[in-house]
Every structure is written in C-alpha cells, then in structure tokens.
Design an enzyme around this catalytic site. Structure first.
Site, PDB file in Angstrom:
ATOM      1  N   ASP A   1      45.723  46.405  40.281  1.00 33.02           N
ATOM      2  CA  ASP A   1      45.219  46.577  39.514  1.00 33.02           C
ATOM      3  C   ASP A   1      43.993  47.979  39.897  1.00 33.02           C
ATOM      4  OD1 ASP A   1      43.351  45.027  39.550  1.00 33.02           O
ATOM      5  OD2 ASP A   1      44.624  43.759  38.095  1.00 33.02           O
TER       6      ASP A   1
ATOM      7  N   ASN B   1      41.764  33.361  30.534  1.00 34.63           N
ATOM      8  CA  ASN B   1      42.761  33.441  29.537  1.00 34.63           C
ATOM      9  C   ASN B   1      44.119  33.716  29.915  1.00 34.63           C
ATOM     10  OD1 ASN B   1      43.506  35.769  30.094  1.00 34.63           O
ATOM     11  ND2 ASN B   1      43.123  37.069  28.873  1.00 34.63           N
TER      12      ASN B   1
HETATM   13  C1  F6R Z   1      41.887  41.673  39.556  1.00 34.07           C
HETATM   14  C2  F6R Z   1      42.609  40.508  39.041  1.00 34.07           C
HETATM   15  C3  F6R Z   1      42.509  39.850  38.012  1.00 34.07           C
HETATM   16  C4  F6R Z   1      41.326  38.651  38.769  1.00 34.07           C
HETATM   17  C5  F6R Z   1      41.173  37.947  37.925  1.00 34.07           C
HETATM   18  C6  F6R Z   1      40.178  36.849  38.276  1.00 34.07           C
HETATM   19  O1  F6R Z   1      42.402  42.617  40.514  1.00 34.07           O
HETATM   20  O2  F6R Z   1      43.959  41.119  39.551  1.00 34.07           O
HETATM   21  O3  F6R Z   1      43.079  38.999  37.625  1.00 34.07           O
HETATM   22  O4  F6R Z   1      41.782  38.392  39.620  1.00 34.07           O
HETATM   23  O5  F6R Z   1      40.674  38.385  36.796  1.00 34.07           O
HETATM   24  O6  F6R Z   1      38.731  37.663  37.789  1.00 34.07           O
HETATM   25  P1  F6R Z   1      37.058  36.739  38.677  1.00 34.07           P
HETATM   26  O7  F6R Z   1      37.996  36.254  39.975  1.00 34.07           O
HETATM   27  O8  F6R Z   1      36.403  37.815  38.754  1.00 34.07           O
HETATM   28  O9  F6R Z   1      36.618  35.578  38.600  1.00 34.07           O
END
Ligand code: F6R
Length: 255
Positions: A81, A150
């Site tokens: 993303d 979430n």
């Molecule tokens: C980022 C992504 C998100 C993160 C998720 C967890 O490329 O795809 O789905 O993996 O928001 O983020 P962290 O690791 O910062 O808790």
C-alpha cells in the site's frame, strides 16, 4: 535441564500459528522463509508490508541476505500500500520507508521494487495498473502482512469486500488514530491505494506477523471469529497457505 523451546506450533481454528519466546527468533525465521523462497525461485515475486512491526525484519533481511547466499537481483517486490497524495520522496511515504529500510540496502534492481504511486494524478488508474502488473508477473509467491488494531490487512479497512482487488480506500478513523503519530504536526493523508483482500489471498504463501500486547485482542478475534467483512484479517482463515507468527504478547489471549 531440558532446553526451553524457542517456539511452539499450534493450529487455532485450523490456522497455523507459531508463537515465539523471543522476537529475534521470530524475525530470523520470517527472514529465512524469504531467503528459502529466493534460493528456490530467484525471480520470485515478494509481497511486502511497512509499519513498525517490519522494521526489525528489514534490518535482519538487509544485514543477512548475502550471508544466506541469496540475491534479490532477479526478484520483484510489491508493497501492499501507499498513501494517496504523497510524492515518493516525501519522508512519510511508504516508498521512502522501503527505500530507507530495505531497497537501498539490498541488490534489488530498483525498477523491480514496486510500490503503488500515491502521487499519481489518477489513483484509481494507478490501482488497476498495479493489480495488472502483479498478475502479469504471475502473482505473489510469498506475501508478508502486518495487522492493524482494527483488523485491517494492507489498508483494507473493516467493511472491504473479500473479493476486492487493488483499489483506492478511505482510511478509517482508527487507522488515522494509529498512524497519525508518524506525521507529527503534518496532516496525515485520508486515503490510500492498497492491494485488495482477493489480491492478498491469491498469494501462494502468506506470513502474518504480529508482536506486542496491543495486537493481542485483534489477533484473537481474527483467528477465532467466523470470516466476516468487519475484520478483514479474518479472510485469511479461509486460506490454507497462511501462517501467523506471533510473540508471547500478541498470542497472550489465545488458549
Ligand atoms: C502497512 C500495512 C498495514 C500494517 C498495519 C500494522 O503496509 O499494510 O496493514 O501492517 O497497520 O502496522 P504496525 O506494524 O505499525 O503496527
């Protein structure tokens, strides 16, 4: 005295789960999965995630890939993303995150390191271009995922159809709360381009990494609820190719 196990393996409602005592072992095993894939298939397509969870992973991968006798020179990577409205050079873009933490440190051909272009004048067209490129190159061999509090995977927010392909998404209030800390006083983008839930689930192999207590509740929900749109990560339960890699904290609510 028996040596304490570094990890335990179990199945939670049919999904393979590995629980690690030490996160360093977790990231080592997660990286070895990548190295093995590249040794078997040097031109593999690897799906990558950003976020705090993956920083130690990229540190390990970039420092050990040569010792592991692997090369990214023929590989393609596809990030999950990117924020809409940010130039690639913006310090908050996922492109910059990837360049800083991985792409500048490995031998990948930079033109094969794919991140959706959030600065495109036509984000919808960019999303379709990205999806087409993934399928033109034969799909994702190994996909890494984090999980949002979430339940989002990529930026597929609660309510996203399981049949979705790469698309433009409006970020949810909880994602904005979770990620605005990275933007300091600057305003965080309100939309993003993300691989869809179907794109993600079409990968040959998927590794989901979650560490820390803040992920314990969503990990439990994702693994134990019926697949439903309110928790995008629950779509992974229908997929036999998925492994969750957890530390003791993120696994603490699993029996
Ligand atoms: C980022 C992504 C998100 C993160 C998720 C967890 O490329 O795809 O789905 O993996 O928001 O983020 P962290 O690791 O910062 O808790």
């Amino acid at each position: 005295m028996a040596r304490l196990q570094r990890k335990r393996e179990c199945h939670v409602h049919g999904t393979r789960v590995l629980v690690y005592k030490n996160t360093s072992d977790l990231f080592k095993d997660a990286a070895n999965e990548l190295f093995e894939t590249l040794r078997r298939k040097p031109d593999a397509n690897i799906g990558l995630a950003t976020g705090a969870t993956f920083l130690p992973f990229y540190k390990y991968v970039s420092s050990k890939y040569k010792i592991a006798r692997t090369s990214f020179s023929k590989a393609n990577t596809f990030n999950l993303d990117e924020y809409v409205g940010l130039e690639r050079s913006d310090m908050h873009s996922y492109f910059t995150y990837m360049r800083t933490n991985l792409f500048s440190k490995i031998d990948i051909d930079q033109k094969n390191a794919n991140v959706p272009d959030g600065s495109s004048k036509d984000p919808k067209a960019e999303a379709s271009r990205y999806e087409s490129k993934i399928s033109r190159l034969g799909g994702i061999d190994l996909q890494y995922l984090g999980i949002g509090q979430n339940g989002h995977i990529g930026f597929n927010e609660p309510g996203t159809p399981f049949g979705s392909k790469t698309h433009v998404v409006r970020l949810s209030a909880s994602t904005i709360r979770q990620n605005s800390k990275y933007f300091g006083n600057g305003k965080m983008p309100r939309s993003a381009i993300t691989m869809g839930i179907k794109t993600i689930n079409s990968a040959n192999k998927i590794v989901v990494i979650a560490v820390g207590k803040a992920k314990a509740s969503i990990v439990k929900k994702a693994l134990t609820c019926k697949p439903n749109k309110k928790i995008p990560a629950s779509s992974l339960k229908r997929n036999a190719n998925v492994t969750f890699m957890l530390d003791n904290k993120s696994a603490s609510l699993l029996k």
